[in-house]
Design an enzyme around this catalytic site. Structure first.
Site, PDB file in Angstrom:
ATOM      1  N   CYS A 114      19.343   6.919  58.531  1.00 29.75           N
ATOM      2  CA  CYS A 114      20.163   5.720  58.771  1.00 29.75           C
ATOM      3  C   CYS A 114      20.253   4.810  57.549  1.00 29.75           C
ATOM      4  O   CYS A 114      21.076   3.893  57.524  1.00 29.75           O
ATOM      5  CB  CYS A 114      19.625   4.946  59.967  1.00 29.75           C
ATOM      6  N   HIS A 250      22.990  -2.081  59.400  1.00 28.81           N
ATOM      7  CA  HIS A 250      22.989  -0.792  60.106  1.00 28.81           C
ATOM      8  C   HIS A 250      22.921  -1.107  61.595  1.00 28.81           C
ATOM      9  O   HIS A 250      22.167  -1.987  62.021  1.00 28.81           O
ATOM     10  CB  HIS A 250      21.780   0.038  59.672  1.00 28.81           C
ATOM     11  N   ASN A 280      24.718   3.853  67.492  1.00 28.27           N
ATOM     12  CA  ASN A 280      24.133   4.056  66.167  1.00 28.27           C
ATOM     13  C   ASN A 280      24.723   5.335  65.572  1.00 28.27           C
ATOM     14  O   ASN A 280      24.397   6.437  66.015  1.00 28.27           O
ATOM     15  CB  ASN A 280      22.611   4.165  66.320  1.00 28.27           C
TER      16      ASN A 280
HETATM   17  N1  ACO Z   1      17.225   4.277  80.514  1.00 38.80           N
HETATM   18  C1  ACO Z   1      16.297   3.764  81.336  1.00 38.80           C
HETATM   19  N2  ACO Z   1      14.998   3.642  81.004  1.00 38.80           N
HETATM   20  C2  ACO Z   1      14.628   4.086  79.781  1.00 38.80           C
HETATM   21  C3  ACO Z   1      15.546   4.630  78.872  1.00 38.80           C
HETATM   22  C4  ACO Z   1      16.885   4.734  79.283  1.00 38.80           C
HETATM   23  N3  ACO Z   1      17.862   5.244  78.487  1.00 38.80           N
HETATM   24  N4  ACO Z   1      14.892   4.957  77.739  1.00 38.80           N
HETATM   25  C5  ACO Z   1      13.612   4.628  77.906  1.00 38.80           C
HETATM   26  N5  ACO Z   1      13.450   4.092  79.160  1.00 38.80           N
HETATM   27  C6  ACO Z   1      12.220   3.604  79.780  1.00 38.80           C
HETATM   28  C7  ACO Z   1      10.978   4.204  79.185  1.00 38.80           C
HETATM   29  O1  ACO Z   1      10.686   5.459  79.761  1.00 38.80           O
HETATM   30  C8  ACO Z   1       9.951   3.151  79.532  1.00 38.80           C
HETATM   31  O2  ACO Z   1       9.585   3.331  80.888  1.00 38.80           O
HETATM   32  P1  ACO Z   1       8.050   3.106  81.361  1.00 38.80           P
HETATM   33  O3  ACO Z   1       7.775   1.662  81.073  1.00 38.80           O
HETATM   34  O4  ACO Z   1       8.105   3.465  82.806  1.00 38.80           O
HETATM   35  O5  ACO Z   1       7.235   4.035  80.514  1.00 38.80           O
HETATM   36  C9  ACO Z   1      10.714   1.840  79.471  1.00 38.80           C
HETATM   37  O6  ACO Z   1      12.120   2.211  79.521  1.00 38.80           O
HETATM   38  C10 ACO Z   1      10.479   1.066  78.187  1.00 38.80           C
HETATM   39  O7  ACO Z   1      10.551   1.946  77.065  1.00 38.80           O
HETATM   40  P2  ACO Z   1      10.449   1.450  75.612  1.00 38.80           P
HETATM   41  O8  ACO Z   1      10.645   2.605  74.672  1.00 38.80           O
HETATM   42  O9  ACO Z   1       9.214   0.617  75.435  1.00 38.80           O
HETATM   43  O10 ACO Z   1      11.748   0.471  75.563  1.00 38.80           O
HETATM   44  P3  ACO Z   1      12.211  -0.516  74.437  1.00 38.80           P
HETATM   45  O11 ACO Z   1      12.412  -1.856  74.986  1.00 38.80           O
HETATM   46  O12 ACO Z   1      11.386  -0.369  73.181  1.00 38.80           O
HETATM   47  O13 ACO Z   1      13.685   0.021  74.085  1.00 38.80           O
HETATM   48  C11 ACO Z   1      14.750   1.384  72.399  1.00 38.80           C
HETATM   49  C12 ACO Z   1      13.864   1.361  73.656  1.00 38.80           C
HETATM   50  C13 ACO Z   1      16.101   0.865  72.778  1.00 38.80           C
HETATM   51  C14 ACO Z   1      14.839   2.814  71.926  1.00 38.80           C
HETATM   52  C15 ACO Z   1      14.126   0.496  71.305  1.00 38.80           C
HETATM   53  O14 ACO Z   1      12.772   0.782  71.163  1.00 38.80           O
HETATM   54  C16 ACO Z   1      14.795   0.667  69.953  1.00 38.80           C
HETATM   55  O15 ACO Z   1      15.951   0.333  69.761  1.00 38.80           O
HETATM   56  N6  ACO Z   1      14.036   1.155  68.970  1.00 38.80           N
HETATM   57  C17 ACO Z   1      14.530   1.268  67.582  1.00 38.80           C
HETATM   58  C18 ACO Z   1      15.529   2.355  67.419  1.00 38.80           C
HETATM   59  C19 ACO Z   1      15.882   2.402  65.959  1.00 38.80           C
HETATM   60  O16 ACO Z   1      16.069   1.376  65.313  1.00 38.80           O
HETATM   61  N7  ACO Z   1      15.946   3.550  65.364  1.00 38.80           N
HETATM   62  C20 ACO Z   1      16.063   3.547  63.897  1.00 38.80           C
HETATM   63  C21 ACO Z   1      17.271   4.019  63.401  1.00 38.80           C
HETATM   64  S1  ACO Z   1      17.684   5.589  63.980  1.00 38.80           S
HETATM   65  C22 ACO Z   1      17.554   6.731  62.670  1.00 38.80           C
HETATM   66  O17 ACO Z   1      17.068   6.507  61.607  1.00 38.80           O
HETATM   67  C23 ACO Z   1      18.024   8.104  62.996  1.00 38.80           C
END
Ligand code: ACO
Length: 323
Positions: A114, A250, A280
């Site tokens: 990214c 990004h 993304n």
């Molecule tokens: N729908 C419903 N529930 C979900 C989903 C979904 N799509 N995905 C995860 N959950 C659940 C999880 O299983 C978890 O459930 P649990 O509490 O029962 O275990 C709960 O939601 C919380 O999960 P988290 O991963 O802690 O959720 P978070 O608030 O962190 O959000 C997200 C997840 C959106 C992925 C976030 O962490 C994020 O944006 N991270 C950064 C992503 C990023 O910047 N990537 C870098 C660039 S990408 C690259 O370089 C290729």
């Protein structure tokens, strides 16, 4: 003669097929509400079955060349930032070169996930200001949908496909004036590979593999590292981050973008955000957002624009340019 690397045109391309959150909720255990609240994403584009990364790149590149009023004969450098190449080799940039009918110069890919577009632009800038090349196409292009595990709700809801391109030209300082790339800053911390990677590859499994991510750990790293990059670039340029006109981040997560805005005292109305409609798109997201800002009249010639990225590696970085 002192040369500057000036962005003289940009172009965008998105595949036709729209995949909404509601569509996704029919495939995996998720909901429109969860995706919108946690990420800001409503829908994303998905490349058609025969559509390759090079096809997306070529469409964006043609649009950028039209905007810059240049022809294939004028281009002597093509850099494609991508994580989803057409083939293991040659570089997608070589395929793009042939499809565009560019017959001269060099073409190569850059892989920084990214952050790829920041790495590509910083590289092009060095090649241009040295006088080695005169006119570059810097492209971010991805068919990220091809490396997603469509049964993993934690990752498949986040990404989309698309391409964006800049024409960047070496222009003598007297003619460029204030315009051009002012500063850039690139970082990698390879000890954090496990936070975000694809579980396959040529020399490991012989398979392409799928995206694996510890989302909440990446999230925690993101705001700190992006802010550090933006602060460093601003310091190099002798300005405060609050002096920029536009922030073109990004597009990974609306909450990360807003976290950076808050940490650096920026205004929400300085942000160009495309995440709701595109998700993304990895290396493509920065030029796609930049082009959106130019197309809707927000980013004008002479404006001071900050771009930043963070992704697998971990890699991160930022660049400051005057449009
Ligand atoms: N729908 C419903 N529930 C979900 C989903 C979904 N799509 N995905 C995860 N959950 C659940 C999880 O299983 C978890 O459930 P649990 O509490 O029962 O275990 C709960 O939601 C919380 O999960 P988290 O991963 O802690 O959720 P978070 O608030 O962190 O959000 C997200 C997840 C959106 C992925 C976030 O962490 C994020 O944006 N991270 C950064 C992503 C990023 O910047 N990537 C870098 C660039 S990408 C690259 O370089 C290729």
């Amino acid at each position: 003669m002192t040369l500057k690397a000036v962005v003289t045109g940009c172009g965008a391309y998105l595949p036709e097929h729209v995949l909404t959150n509601v569509d996704l909720a029919k495939k995996v255990d998720t909901s429109d509400e969860w995706i919108r609240e946690r990420t800001g994403i409503r829908e994303r584009r998905i490349a058609g079955p025969g559509e390759r990364t090079s096809d997306l790149a070529v469409n964006a590149a043609r649009a950028a060349m039209r905007a810059a009023d240049v022809n294939p004969a004028d281009i002597d450098l093509i850099i494609v930032a991508t994580t989803t190449p057409d083939l293991t080799f040659p570089a997608t940039a070589a395929i793009v070169q042939a499809k565009l009918g560019v017959l001269q110069g060099a073409a190569f890919d850059i892989q920084a996930v990214c952050t790829g577009f920041i790495y590509a632009l910083a590289t092009a800038e060095k090649f241009l200001v040295s006088g080695q090349h005169r006119r570059a196409l810097v492209i971010g292009a991805e068919t990220f949908s091809r490396i997603l595990d469509w049964s993993d709700r934690a990752t498949c809801v986040l990404f989309g496909d698309g391409a964006g391109a800049f024409v960047v030209e070496a222009i003598p300082e007297e003619a460029a004036g204030e315009r051009g790339v002012i500063a850039s800053y690139l970082r990698t911390d390879g000890s954090l590979v496990d936070l975000l990677y694809v579980d396959g590859g040529v020399s490991s499994t012989g398979q392409v593999g799928h995206v694996r991510m510890q989302g909440n750990k990446v999230f925690r790293e993101a705001i700190e590292r992006i802010s550090e990059a933006m602060t460093t670039v601003s310091r190099q340029a002798g300005i405060s981050p609050t002096e920029i006109d536009w922030f073109v981040p990004h597009q990974a997560n609306e909450r990360i973008i807003q976290g950076v805005v808050k940490k650096l005292d920026l205004r929400p109305d300085q942000v160009v955000s495309t995440i709701a409609g595109q998700g993304n798109t990895s290396a493509a997201s920065i030029p796609l957002a930049y082009c959106q800002g130019v197309a809707d009249g927000r980013i004008k010639k002479g404006d001071l624009v900050m771009i930043e990225g963070m992704g697998g590696g971990l890699t991160w970085g930022a660049a400051l340019l005057r449009a």
